[in-house]
Design a protein around this motif. Structure first.
Motif, PDB file in Angstrom:
ATOM      1  N   ASP A  17       0.868   8.003   3.071  1.00 20.49           N
ATOM      2  CA  ASP A  17       2.282   8.075   2.680  1.00 20.49           C
ATOM      3  C   ASP A  17       3.208   7.860   3.877  1.00 20.49           C
ATOM      4  O   ASP A  17       4.252   7.222   3.758  1.00 20.49           O
ATOM      5  N   ALA A  18       2.842   8.395   5.032  1.00 20.77           N
ATOM      6  CA  ALA A  18       3.662   8.226   6.237  1.00 20.77           C
ATOM      7  C   ALA A  18       3.717   6.753   6.649  1.00 20.77           C
ATOM      8  O   ALA A  18       4.782   6.249   7.022  1.00 20.77           O
ATOM      9  N   ILE A  19       2.588   6.068   6.563  1.00 20.58           N
ATOM     10  CA  ILE A  19       2.560   4.639   6.884  1.00 20.58           C
ATOM     11  C   ILE A  19       3.384   3.865   5.864  1.00 20.58           C
ATOM     12  O   ILE A  19       4.186   3.004   6.211  1.00 20.58           O
ATOM     13  N   LYS A  20       3.192   4.193   4.586  1.00 21.32           N
ATOM     14  CA  LYS A  20       3.912   3.511   3.500  1.00 21.32           C
ATOM     15  C   LYS A  20       5.425   3.666   3.654  1.00 21.32           C
ATOM     16  O   LYS A  20       6.184   2.728   3.404  1.00 21.32           O
ATOM     17  N   LYS A  21       5.853   4.830   4.081  1.00 19.00           N
ATOM     18  CA  LYS A  21       7.291   5.102   4.238  1.00 19.00           C
ATOM     19  C   LYS A  21       7.931   4.175   5.279  1.00 19.00           C
ATOM     20  O   LYS A  21       9.082   3.781   5.141  1.00 19.00           O
ATOM     21  N   GLY A  23      -5.861   5.480 -13.510  1.00 16.50           N
ATOM     22  CA  GLY A  23      -7.100   4.959 -12.942  1.00 16.50           C
ATOM     23  C   GLY A  23      -7.548   5.797 -11.770  1.00 16.50           C
ATOM     24  O   GLY A  23      -7.025   6.881 -11.513  1.00 16.50           O
ATOM     25  N   HIS A  24      -8.519   5.279 -11.029  1.00 18.77           N
ATOM     26  CA  HIS A  24      -9.064   6.039  -9.914  1.00 18.77           C
ATOM     27  C   HIS A  24      -8.585   5.562  -8.553  1.00 18.77           C
ATOM     28  O   HIS A  24      -8.905   6.170  -7.538  1.00 18.77           O
ATOM     29  N   SER A  25      -7.817   4.465  -8.524  1.00 18.18           N
ATOM     30  CA  SER A  25      -7.336   3.988  -7.224  1.00 18.18           C
ATOM     31  C   SER A  25      -6.011   3.250  -7.365  1.00 18.18           C
ATOM     32  O   SER A  25      -5.626   2.833  -8.456  1.00 18.18           O
ATOM     33  N   MET A  26      -5.351   3.117  -6.217  1.00 20.62           N
ATOM     34  CA  MET A  26      -4.100   2.383  -6.144  1.00 20.62           C
ATOM     35  C   MET A  26      -4.052   1.705  -4.783  1.00 20.62           C
ATOM     36  O   MET A  26      -4.357   2.329  -3.764  1.00 20.62           O
ATOM     37  N   SER A  27      -3.692   0.434  -4.772  1.00 18.80           N
ATOM     38  CA  SER A  27      -3.547  -0.313  -3.527  1.00 18.80           C
ATOM     39  C   SER A  27      -2.082  -0.651  -3.317  1.00 18.80           C
ATOM     40  O   SER A  27      -1.431  -1.170  -4.224  1.00 18.80           O
ATOM     41  N   VAL A  28      -1.585  -0.355  -2.128  1.00 21.09           N
ATOM     42  CA  VAL A  28      -0.223  -0.699  -1.756  1.00 21.09           C
ATOM     43  C   VAL A  28      -0.327  -1.744  -0.651  1.00 21.09           C
ATOM     44  O   VAL A  28      -0.842  -1.462   0.429  1.00 21.09           O
ATOM     45  N   PHE A  29       0.129  -2.947  -0.952  1.00 11.51           N
ATOM     46  CA  PHE A  29       0.140  -4.023   0.034  1.00 11.51           C
ATOM     47  C   PHE A  29       1.499  -4.005   0.705  1.00 11.51           C
ATOM     48  O   PHE A  29       2.531  -4.010   0.019  1.00 11.51           O
ATOM     49  N   CYS A  30       1.495  -3.950   2.036  1.00 15.24           N
ATOM     50  CA  CYS A  30       2.755  -3.798   2.756  1.00 15.24           C
ATOM     51  C   CYS A  30       2.685  -4.489   4.108  1.00 15.24           C
ATOM     52  O   CYS A  30       1.629  -4.956   4.543  1.00 15.24           O
ATOM     53  N   GLN A  31       3.856  -4.539   4.756  1.00 12.78           N
ATOM     54  CA  GLN A  31       3.963  -5.152   6.073  1.00 12.78           C
ATOM     55  C   GLN A  31       4.720  -4.224   7.011  1.00 12.78           C
ATOM     56  O   GLN A  31       5.718  -3.612   6.626  1.00 12.78           O
ATOM     57  N   ILE A  32       4.222  -4.149   8.235  1.00 11.51           N
ATOM     58  CA  ILE A  32       4.925  -3.498   9.334  1.00 11.51           C
ATOM     59  C   ILE A  32       4.940  -4.518  10.458  1.00 11.51           C
ATOM     60  O   ILE A  32       3.884  -4.892  10.974  1.00 11.51           O
ATOM     61  N   GLU A  33       6.128  -5.004  10.772  1.00 11.53           N
ATOM     62  CA  GLU A  33       6.314  -6.089  11.741  1.00 11.53           C
ATOM     63  C   GLU A  33       5.417  -7.263  11.366  1.00 11.53           C
ATOM     64  O   GLU A  33       5.569  -7.811  10.293  1.00 11.53           O
ATOM     65  N   ASP A  34       4.455  -7.636  12.210  1.00  4.39           N
ATOM     66  CA  ASP A  34       3.590  -8.790  11.920  1.00  4.39           C
ATOM     67  C   ASP A  34       2.269  -8.393  11.270  1.00  4.39           C
ATOM     68  O   ASP A  34       1.416  -9.254  11.034  1.00  4.39           O
ATOM     69  N   ASP A  35       2.070  -7.108  10.996  1.00  6.20           N
ATOM     70  CA  ASP A  35       0.812  -6.638  10.422  1.00  6.20           C
ATOM     71  C   ASP A  35       0.887  -6.589   8.903  1.00  6.20           C
ATOM     72  O   ASP A  35       1.804  -5.988   8.330  1.00  6.20           O
ATOM     73  N   ASN A  36      -0.091  -7.225   8.260  1.00 10.95           N
ATOM     74  CA  ASN A  36      -0.233  -7.188   6.806  1.00 10.95           C
ATOM     75  C   ASN A  36      -1.295  -6.153   6.473  1.00 10.95           C
ATOM     76  O   ASN A  36      -2.438  -6.257   6.926  1.00 10.95           O
ATOM     77  N   LEU A  37      -0.916  -5.146   5.687  1.00 15.85           N
ATOM     78  CA  LEU A  37      -1.780  -4.000   5.441  1.00 15.85           C
ATOM     79  C   LEU A  37      -2.003  -3.768   3.953  1.00 15.85           C
ATOM     80  O   LEU A  37      -1.154  -4.090   3.125  1.00 15.85           O
ATOM     81  N   GLU A  38      -3.142  -3.143   3.652  1.00 14.08           N
ATOM     82  CA  GLU A  38      -3.414  -2.621   2.317  1.00 14.08           C
ATOM     83  C   GLU A  38      -3.725  -1.147   2.488  1.00 14.08           C
ATOM     84  O   GLU A  38      -4.636  -0.774   3.238  1.00 14.08           O
ATOM     85  N   LEU A  39      -2.975  -0.299   1.830  1.00 11.40           N
ATOM     86  CA  LEU A  39      -3.221   1.136   1.825  1.00 11.40           C
ATOM     87  C   LEU A  39      -3.940   1.449   0.517  1.00 11.40           C
ATOM     88  O   LEU A  39      -3.386   1.222  -0.555  1.00 11.40           O
ATOM     89  N   VAL A  40      -5.157   1.936   0.596  1.00 12.17           N
ATOM     90  CA  VAL A  40      -5.960   2.192  -0.597  1.00 12.17           C
ATOM     91  C   VAL A  40      -6.047   3.694  -0.820  1.00 12.17           C
ATOM     92  O   VAL A  40      -6.677   4.414  -0.049  1.00 12.17           O
ATOM     93  N   TYR A  41      -5.377   4.159  -1.887  1.00  8.89           N
ATOM     94  CA  TYR A  41      -5.431   5.553  -2.304  1.00  8.89           C
ATOM     95  C   TYR A  41      -6.537   5.664  -3.363  1.00  8.89           C
ATOM     96  O   TYR A  41      -6.603   4.844  -4.273  1.00  8.89           O
ATOM     97  N   SER A  42      -7.377   6.679  -3.260  1.00 12.97           N
ATOM     98  CA  SER A  42      -8.441   6.853  -4.229  1.00 12.97           C
ATOM     99  C   SER A  42      -8.660   8.331  -4.509  1.00 12.97           C
ATOM    100  O   SER A  42      -8.611   9.146  -3.599  1.00 12.97           O
ATOM    101  N   ASP A  43      -8.919   8.653  -5.779  1.00 12.25           N
ATOM    102  CA  ASP A  43      -9.249  10.035  -6.110  1.00 12.25           C
ATOM    103  C   ASP A  43     -10.752  10.215  -6.322  1.00 12.25           C
ATOM    104  O   ASP A  43     -11.211  11.300  -6.620  1.00 12.25           O
ATOM    105  N   SER A  44     -11.528   9.127  -6.149  1.00  7.00           N
ATOM    106  CA  SER A  44     -12.969   9.238  -6.357  1.00  7.00           C
ATOM    107  C   SER A  44     -13.811   8.772  -5.165  1.00  7.00           C
ATOM    108  O   SER A  44     -14.982   9.106  -5.079  1.00  7.00           O
ATOM    109  N   THR A  45     -13.221   8.012  -4.249  1.00  5.52           N
ATOM    110  CA  THR A  45     -13.929   7.557  -3.053  1.00  5.52           C
ATOM    111  C   THR A  45     -13.014   7.727  -1.845  1.00  5.52           C
ATOM    112  O   THR A  45     -11.917   8.258  -1.966  1.00  5.52           O
TER     113      THR A  45
END
Length: 111
Positions: free
Chosen positions: A13-17, A31-53
């Protein structure tokens, strides 16, 4: 692609903010997961939230790899069209107004 396991949703959440969100795929309520695709400056990131893994932060080398990952995740998890959600909310609001239970307060009650 680089991948780091993150143990806390608070860290994600801190990164996502601080990031610019590009796309969110999945839903932890349905579902059991959520992916948030985001950018910080030149970095392309995927934040994967999961309640099962394990939770992950993935960093992609370039824009093509990033966009490919978004498309792959959409195929895996499916997409819920936003327009359907808006139509449902509008229908729900109309029902509330018609019933009068959730409408404007009656001023004769003295509230």
């Amino acid at each position: 692609m680089e991948e780091i396991e993150i143990t806390s949703w608070i860290t994600l959440d801190a990164i996502k903010k601080k990031a610019k969100t590009i796309e969110t795929i999945g839903n932890l309520q349905t579902g059991h997961s959520m992916s948030v695709f985001c950018q910080i400056e030149d970095d392309n990131l995927e934040l994967v939230y999961s309640d099962s893994t394990a939770n992950y932060l993935r960093r992609f080398e370039d824009k093509d790899e990033f966009e490919s990952a978004i498309e792959q995740r959409k195929e895996e998890d499916g997409e819920a069209p936003c327009e359907d959600d808006r139509e449902f909310e509008e229908d729900f609001e109309e029902e509330e107004d018609e019933e009068g239970e959730f409408g404007a307060e009656d001023e004769s009650d003295g509230y």
